[in-house]
Design a protein around this motif. Structure first.
Motif, PDB file in Angstrom:
ATOM      1  N   GLU A   1       0.828  -1.210   0.000  1.00  0.00           N
ATOM      2  CA  GLU A   1       0.000   0.000   0.000  1.00  0.00           C
ATOM      3  C   GLU A   1       0.863   1.261   0.000  1.00  0.00           C
ATOM      4  N   ARG A   2       1.944   1.243   0.830  1.00  0.00           N
ATOM      5  CA  ARG A   2       2.846   2.406   0.832  1.00  0.00           C
ATOM      6  C   ARG A   2       3.499   2.598  -0.535  1.00  0.00           C
ATOM      7  N   GLU A   3       3.912   1.506  -1.167  1.00  0.00           N
ATOM      8  CA  GLU A   3       4.555   1.611  -2.477  1.00  0.00           C
ATOM      9  C   GLU A   3       3.569   2.113  -3.528  1.00  0.00           C
ATOM     10  N   GLN A   4       2.319   1.669  -3.443  1.00  0.00           N
ATOM     11  CA  GLN A   4       1.315   2.156  -4.392  1.00  0.00           C
ATOM     12  C   GLN A   4       1.060   3.646  -4.208  1.00  0.00           C
ATOM     13  N   GLN A   5       1.017   4.104  -2.964  1.00  0.00           N
ATOM     14  CA  GLN A   5       0.850   5.538  -2.716  1.00  0.00           C
ATOM     15  C   GLN A   5       2.019   6.330  -3.278  1.00  0.00           C
ATOM     16  N   ALA A   6       3.252   5.805  -3.089  1.00  0.00           N
ATOM     17  CA  ALA A   6       4.430   6.487  -3.629  1.00  0.00           C
ATOM     18  C   ALA A   6       4.382   6.524  -5.152  1.00  0.00           C
ATOM     19  N   ALA A   7       3.951   5.418  -5.775  1.00  0.00           N
ATOM     20  CA  ALA A   7       3.864   5.370  -7.235  1.00  0.00           C
ATOM     21  C   ALA A   7       2.815   6.358  -7.747  1.00  0.00           C
ATOM     22  N   GLU A   8       1.691   6.465  -7.030  1.00  0.00           N
ATOM     23  CA  GLU A   8       0.655   7.413  -7.438  1.00  0.00           C
ATOM     24  C   GLU A   8       1.157   8.856  -7.328  1.00  0.00           C
ATOM     25  N   ALA A   9       1.894   9.147  -6.250  1.00  0.00           N
ATOM     26  CA  ALA A   9       2.451  10.493  -6.104  1.00  0.00           C
ATOM     27  C   ALA A   9       3.434  10.796  -7.229  1.00  0.00           C
ATOM     28  N   ALA A  10       4.261   9.811  -7.592  1.00  0.00           N
ATOM     29  CA  ALA A  10       5.208  10.010  -8.693  1.00  0.00           C
ATOM     30  C   ALA A  10       4.469  10.234 -10.009  1.00  0.00           C
ATOM     31  N   ARG A  11       3.359   9.513 -10.208  1.00  0.00           N
ATOM     32  CA  ARG A  11       2.582   9.701 -11.447  1.00  0.00           C
ATOM     33  C   ARG A  11       2.015  11.125 -11.520  1.00  0.00           C
ATOM     34  N   VAL A  12       1.528  11.625 -10.392  1.00  0.00           N
ATOM     35  CA  VAL A  12       0.993  12.993 -10.373  1.00  0.00           C
ATOM     36  C   VAL A  12       2.087  14.006 -10.699  1.00  0.00           C
ATOM     37  N   GLU A  13       3.271  13.822 -10.086  1.00  0.00           N
ATOM     38  CA  GLU A  13       4.377  14.735 -10.364  1.00  0.00           C
ATOM     39  C   GLU A  13       4.792  14.670 -11.824  1.00  0.00           C
ATOM     40  N   LEU A  14       4.791  13.481 -12.401  1.00  0.00           N
ATOM     41  CA  LEU A  14       5.137  13.335 -13.809  1.00  0.00           C
ATOM     42  C   LEU A  14       4.122  14.037 -14.702  1.00  0.00           C
ATOM     43  N   ALA A  15       2.847  13.941 -14.361  1.00  0.00           N
ATOM     44  CA  ALA A  15       1.817  14.620 -15.147  1.00  0.00           C
ATOM     45  C   ALA A  15       2.006  16.140 -15.098  1.00  0.00           C
ATOM     46  N   LYS A  16       2.353  16.655 -13.894  1.00  0.00           N
ATOM     47  CA  LYS A  16       2.603  18.095 -13.781  1.00  0.00           C
ATOM     48  C   LYS A  16       3.792  18.514 -14.641  1.00  0.00           C
ATOM     49  N   ALA A  17       4.862  17.718 -14.584  1.00  0.00           N
ATOM     50  CA  ALA A  17       6.045  18.037 -15.384  1.00  0.00           C
ATOM     51  C   ALA A  17       5.722  17.994 -16.868  1.00  0.00           C
ATOM     52  N   GLN A  18       4.889  17.020 -17.293  1.00  0.00           N
ATOM     53  CA  GLN A  18       4.522  16.923 -18.698  1.00  0.00           C
ATOM     54  C   GLN A  18       3.747  18.159 -19.145  1.00  0.00           C
ATOM     55  N   LEU A  19       2.842  18.641 -18.275  1.00  0.00           N
ATOM     56  CA  LEU A  19       2.093  19.854 -18.631  1.00  0.00           C
ATOM     57  C   LEU A  19       3.024  21.058 -18.799  1.00  0.00           C
ATOM     58  N   LYS A  20       4.006  21.151 -17.879  1.00  0.00           N
ATOM     59  CA  LYS A  20       4.951  22.264 -17.986  1.00  0.00           C
ATOM     60  C   LYS A  20       5.778  22.156 -19.266  1.00  0.00           C
ATOM     61  N   ILE A  21       6.196  20.939 -19.600  1.00  0.00           N
ATOM     62  CA  ILE A  21       7.001  20.755 -20.816  1.00  0.00           C
ATOM     63  C   ILE A  21       6.185  21.083 -22.063  1.00  0.00           C
ATOM     64  N   GLU A  22       4.915  20.642 -22.086  1.00  0.00           N
ATOM     65  CA  GLU A  22       4.067  20.949 -23.234  1.00  0.00           C
ATOM     66  C   GLU A  22       3.866  22.455 -23.379  1.00  0.00           C
ATOM     67  N   SER A  23       3.680  23.151 -22.237  1.00  0.00           N
ATOM     68  CA  SER A  23       3.514  24.601 -22.294  1.00  0.00           C
ATOM     69  C   SER A  23       4.777  25.261 -22.821  1.00  0.00           C
ATOM     70  N   SER A  24       5.955  24.772 -22.362  1.00  0.00           N
ATOM     71  CA  SER A  24       7.222  25.334 -22.837  1.00  0.00           C
ATOM     72  C   SER A  24       7.417  25.080 -24.323  1.00  0.00           C
ATOM     73  N   ALA A  25       7.043  23.897 -24.794  1.00  0.00           N
ATOM     74  CA  ALA A  25       7.184  23.579 -26.214  1.00  0.00           C
ATOM     75  C   ALA A  25       6.295  24.480 -27.057  1.00  0.00           C
ATOM     76  N   GLU A  26       5.098  24.769 -26.569  1.00  0.00           N
ATOM     77  CA  GLU A  26       4.205  25.661 -27.314  1.00  0.00           C
ATOM     78  C   GLU A  26       4.795  27.060 -27.424  1.00  0.00           C
ATOM     79  N   ARG A  27       5.352  27.531 -26.296  1.00  0.00           N
ATOM     80  CA  ARG A  27       5.963  28.869 -26.351  1.00  0.00           C
ATOM     81  C   ARG A  27       7.169  28.893 -27.282  1.00  0.00           C
ATOM     82  N   LEU A  28       7.967  27.812 -27.279  1.00  0.00           N
ATOM     83  CA  LEU A  28       9.115  27.761 -28.186  1.00  0.00           C
ATOM     84  C   LEU A  28       8.675  27.733 -29.642  1.00  0.00           C
ATOM     85  N   GLY A  29       7.541  27.065 -29.928  1.00  0.00           N
ATOM     86  CA  GLY A  29       7.028  27.067 -31.295  1.00  0.00           C
ATOM     87  C   GLY A  29       6.617  28.467 -31.744  1.00  0.00           C
TER      88      GLY A  29
END
Length: 303
Positions: free
Chosen positions: A147-175
Motif C-alpha cells: 500500500e505504501r509503495e502504491q501511494q508512492a507510485a501514485e504520487a510520482a505519477r501525479v508529479e510526472l503529469a505536472k512536469a509533462q504539462l509544464k514541458i508541453e507549455s514550454s514547447a508551445e511557447r518555443l514554437g
C-alpha cells in the motif's frame, strides 16, 4: 504405544498373599497391591489362578446311614437339575467374562493409541497455529508495504503529469518563438534589400539573428531530448506501478530522473526566455531601422 500389562505371575503372587491373609482376592484388591494394570487383564489372570487352585473339601458330619442315604437322594434329586443349570450358566458366564476381558484389553490398547495420537495432533495443531499466526503477521506487513509503495507510485505519477504539462507549455511557447523568429528573418531580408545603406548593420543583425536561431534550435533539440527522456520515464513508471512490490528502488531512480528532467526543463525555459528577450531587442532595432532609414550609423552596433 500401548502400555505393558501385568503378568499372570504378578496377579497369582498377589492373590496368594491376599488369600494367606484370610481375605478375598478381588480385582480391586489385587490392582491396589500391584499399583497398576487393567481390571480386565487382572480379571482374566484371577480366573486362571482360581481354576488352577485345588478346591478345598469340607468334611461332612457323620449321620446315620439311612438318613444319610435319604438326604443324599433328596439332595441329589433337587440339586441335579439345578446343578446342570448353574453349571451351564457358569460356563456361559465364564466364557462371556473371558470375551469381555479380551475386548476390554483391546479397547484399552486402542484407547492408549488414541491418547498418543491426540497428543501428537495437539502438538502439531499448536505448531501449525504458531506458523499460521506468523504467516498472518507477514501477510499483513506485506500488504501495508504494498500500500505504501502504491501511494508512492501514485504520487510520482501525479508529479510526472505536472512536469509533462509544464514541458508541453514550454514547447508551445518555443514554437511561437520560432515562428516569430522566422517572420523576423524574412522582414530583415526585405529590409536589407530596400536599404543598401544599412547593409553593415543588417549584416550584424542577421548574424545575431542566426546566432539566436542556432541557440533556439539547440534549445528545441534539448527539449526534444527531454521529452524523449520523460516518455521513457513515463514508461518506466507505468511498469513500476504494475510491479511496485519488487521495484521500489526503480521508483526512487525514476524520481531522480524526473528531478533531472525538471531541472533540464527549467534550463530550457531560461534559454527560451533569453531568446525571447534577444528577439524583442532585435525587433526594436529593426523597427528603429524601418522608422529612420536615413539616420543609420555607418558603423554597426556591438552585439
Amino acid at each position: 504405544m500401548a502400555r505393558p500389562g501385568v503378568t499372570f505371575e504378578q496377579v497369582a503372587a498377589v492373590a496368594d498373599a491376599i488369600t494367606g491373609e484370610g481375605q478375598q482376592p478381588t480385582i480391586n484388591a489385587v490392582r491396589d497391591r500391584i499399583g497398576t494394570g487393567s481390571p480386565n487383564t487382572i480379571h482374566r489372570h484371577l480366573t486362571a489362578w482360581r481354576a488352577a487352585r485345588p478346591q478345598a473339601t469340607v468334611a461332612a458330619p457323620e449321620l446315620p446311614a439311612t438318613l444319610t442315604a435319604a438326604i443324599a437322594t433328596e439332595i441329589e434329586r433337587a440339586a441335579s437339575s439345578a446343578r446342570a443349570e448353574v453349571e451351564t450358566k457358569l460356563v456361559q458366564s465364564q466364557a462371556e467374562a473371558v470375551e469381555l476381558a479380551n475386548a476390554g484389553e483391546a479397547l484399552e490398547g486402542e484407547r492408549d493409541e488414541l491418547i498418543e495420537q491426540v497428543t501428537e495432533l495437539t502438538t502439531e495443531r499448536d505448531t501449525l497455529a504458531g506458523k499460521a499466526a506468523q504467516q498472518e503477521a507477514d501477510i499483513k506487513a506485506q500488504a501495508e508495504r504494498i500500500e505504501r509503495e502504491q501511494q508512492a507510485a501514485e504520487a510520482a505519477r501525479v508529479e510526472l503529469a505536472k512536469a509533462q504539462l509544464k514541458i508541453e507549455s514550454s514547447a508551445e511557447r518555443l514554437g511561437e518563438q520560432a515562428a516569430e523568429i522566422e517572420r523576423l528573418r524574412v522582414s530583415l531580408d526585405l529590409e536589407s534589400k530596400a536599404r543598401i545603406a544599412a547593409d553593415q548593420q543588417a549584416a550584424v543583425l542577421a548574424s545575431k539573428l542566426e546566432s539566436m536561431t542556432d541557440r533556439t534550435t539547440k534549445a528545441e533539440s534539448r527539449l526534444e531530448q527531454i521529452e524523449k527522456q520523460n516518455e521513457q520515464i513515463r514508461q518506466e513508471l507505468d511498469s513500476t506501478r504494475n510491479q511496485a512490490q519488487a521495484r521500489q528502488s526503480e521508483l526512487s531512480a525514476a524520481g531522480r530522473e524526473l528531478d533531472a528532467a525538471q531541472n533540464k526543463a527549467r534550463e530550457a525555459r531560461a534559454e527560451a526566455k533569453q531568446a525571447r528577450e534577444e528577439a524583442a531587442e532585435l525587433r526594436g532595432q529593426v523597427k528603429a531601422l524601418m522608422e529612420k532609414p536615413g539616420k543609420l550609423d555607418s558603423k554597426p552596433k556591438a552585439p
